[in-house]
Design a protein around this motif. Structure first.
Motif, PDB file in Angstrom:
ATOM      1  N   PRO A  73       0.987  -1.332   0.025  1.00  0.00           N
ATOM      2  CA  PRO A  73      -0.142   0.044   0.136  1.00  0.00           C
ATOM      3  C   PRO A  73       0.934   1.442   0.035  1.00  0.00           C
ATOM      4  N   LEU A  74       2.220   1.175   0.808  1.00  0.00           N
ATOM      5  CA  LEU A  74       2.755   2.613   0.972  1.00  0.00           C
ATOM      6  C   LEU A  74       3.500   2.653  -0.647  1.00  0.00           C
ATOM      7  N   PHE A 131       1.039   4.238  -2.827  1.00  0.00           N
ATOM      8  CA  PHE A 131       0.830   5.476  -2.687  1.00  0.00           C
ATOM      9  C   PHE A 131       1.902   6.384  -3.015  1.00  0.00           C
ATOM     10  N   LEU A 136       1.864   9.351  -5.990  1.00  0.00           N
ATOM     11  CA  LEU A 136       2.411  10.661  -5.622  1.00  0.00           C
ATOM     12  C   LEU A 136       3.311  10.942  -6.730  1.00  0.00           C
TER      13      LEU A 136
END
Length: 506
Positions: free
Chosen positions: A86-87, A90, A94
């Motif tokens: 998930p990180l 993300f 970004l």
């Protein structure tokens, strides 16, 4: 075509798809005709909307481009940066969203200052000029990210002959210009505009084809035999202290088992310890290489005092045997080799604490290294993707060399994109390029940007072949992008004046 030219989600969605098409025009897909479709869609989608709407439209185009073309960032962050899925997702989103802002800026500037009514030649020139300005700005801002330029699609396309004239940015200019000119041929009702567009397109195409056979440089010596060692060291083992001796022995044995050659090339950080800690090993290799009357060039980190007397770490190239010189990398990879705002980010997540992520930037105005009596322009990994930066050293050299560790890309399309940019540097300079990497793609590239010899990816392999030292300067090496910069500035100033004149007449 009102669903495309007006604001709304349909137009934004089509711009997203058009941006993604750019990735398909580049390696490894090479579907270069799609460039025209992508540029035409973007141009039309900006034709009837406000500046704020154009910024949003451009952003969606950019998001499609970078989401499809730089998805390998996820691999670097998740697989090798120890970030959770998930990180990593993300951070990738970004990253892509941030890069898309460059296309948002393009859309806003185009509509706010340069767009005129109708599909005209002057509109086409201004559109192409602004496109190149934004590409160049993206390659400079915050150290730059000069990836996915549309000009790379022409490496083996009909316009490749223009690369030695003005580099990849000239190709980007010509592609954007030609796209709008094709639209002018289709949509403009005035025969004068159609004739003018047809003539310009014919001149561009004929020049592109004709110049492909032009030899801008000439041999300056006999061919040199080359051996490039591809160790295929897994990234999660590369900096493991328990694996360092095995890696050093691997490169030594692969080199000794290969037939002697003039140039032996090891990839980026093939010696995975500081140079001062590997003095005994390097001295031993130096004796062996000297006995073979060869030159060995390898990547190795080192530390030394900078101009202010501070002890700093550098990603470097060093030479052994019949060679002299040292090179310190100047263009560093954010987060991979240095951490912006490191006082804040260090320790937040493992990704910001990667091994060897505290390198300093090498000094500018470094000279080529020397091997077997010839000057070699060295580029470490990311540096070869900067057109103007690469041209400065290339103009002083007989041969080009890039060493890299593309393991960070995994099995994604990243290594093929990286290889394509190295091929473009060879074409722009009219010189042979040696490319040695940890796990591929290692290759020898001729002065026309064509791969002469390569070895398979993701395997331990020894690349064998020869390169020819070249002399003479292509127009691009002689003048770099200054003629194109002047053309773009004049084109954009003319567009602003024409727009003001048009408003006064109303």
């Amino acid at each position: 075509m009102q669903w495309l030219t007006r604001s709304g989600w349909i137009g934004n969605g089509l711009s997203l798809v058009a941006g993604a098409l750019i990735t398909l025009t580049l390696a490894p897909f090479d579907l270069w005709p799609l460039t025209f479709i992508a540029c035409i869609v973007l141009y039309l989608s900006l034709s009837e909307i406000s500046p704020s709407q154009a910024a949003w439209r451009g952003w969606w185009f950019g998001f499609g481009l970078f989401a499809s073309g730089t998805s390998w960032v996820y691999v670097s962050i998740h697989d090798y940066g120890a970030a959770s899925a998930p990180l990593a997702l993300f951070l990738t989103v970004l990253f892509v969203a941030g890069l898309a802002l460059f296309l948002a800026l393009f859309g806003w500037l185009w509509v706010r200052f340069f767009r005129q009514s109708g599909h005209t030649i002057s509109n086409a020139v201004a559109f192409a000029a602004l496109w190149v300005v934004i590409e160049a700005f993206r390659g400079w801002f915050l150290t730059g990210f000069p990836w996915l330029y549309i000009g790379y699609s022409q490496l083996h396309g009909p316009l490749a002959g223009l690369a030695p004239l003005g580099g990849v940015w000239l190709l980007s200019f010509v592609l954007a210009l030609s796209s709008v000119l094709l639209l002018t041929l289709w949509k403009n009702q005035q025969w004068q505009s159609r004739l003018g567009a047809g003539v310009v397109l014919a001149v561009i195409l004929s020049l592109g084809f004709t110049l492909q056979t032009k030899e801008w440089t000439q041999p300056s010596g006999a061919p040199l035999s080359v051996t490039a060692i591809q160790g295929n060291i897994e990234q999660n083992l590369k900096w493991d202290p328990e694996q360092i001796e095995a890696q050093l022995l691997l490169y030594q044995s692969m080199t000794l088992n290969a037939a002697p050659s003039d140039l032996i090339i090891w990839p980026e950080t093939a010696v995975p310890v500081l140079k001062e800690q590997a003095v005994g090993y390097l001295n031993s290799m130096d004796r062996i290489i000297t006995q073979r009357d060869s030159a060995l060039i390898t990547g190795v980190p080192l530390r030394q005092n900078d101009s202010n007397g501070y002890l700093r770490y550098y990603n470097a190239i060093t030479t052994l045997g019949d060679s002299q010189g040292e090179y310190l990398k100047q263009k560093l990879v954010p987060f991979g080799e240095y951490v912006p705002l490191q006082d804040v980010l260090r320790g937040v997540i493992a990704f910001f604490d990667l091994p060897m992520s505290d390198f300093a930037r090498g000094p500018s105005q470094q000279v080529p290294i020397n091997a077997k009596g010839y000057k070699i322009a060295p580029y470490i990994c990311y540096e070869v993707v900067y057109p103007e930066f690469a041209a400065v050293l290339a103009a002083q050299s007989d041969i080009l060399l890039t060493i890299s560790n593309d393991t960070w890309f995994g099995t994604s399309i990243g290594p093929m994109q990286h290889l394509q940019m190295a091929q473009m540097r060879a074409l722009e300079a009219g010189r042979w390029m040696i490319r040695a990497t940890n796990n591929g793609v290692s290759a020898l590239i001729d002065p026309h940007g064509v791969i002469s010899v390569t070895v398979p990816q993701f395997q331990q392999a020894v690349l064998r072949g020869s390169v020819v030292p070249m002399q003479g300067l292509t127009p691009y090496l002689r003048w770099q992008s200054w003629p194109l910069i002047l053309l773009c500035v004049l084109s954009l100033l003319t567009a602003i004046l024409q727009r003001r004149t048009h408003r006064i007449r109303f």
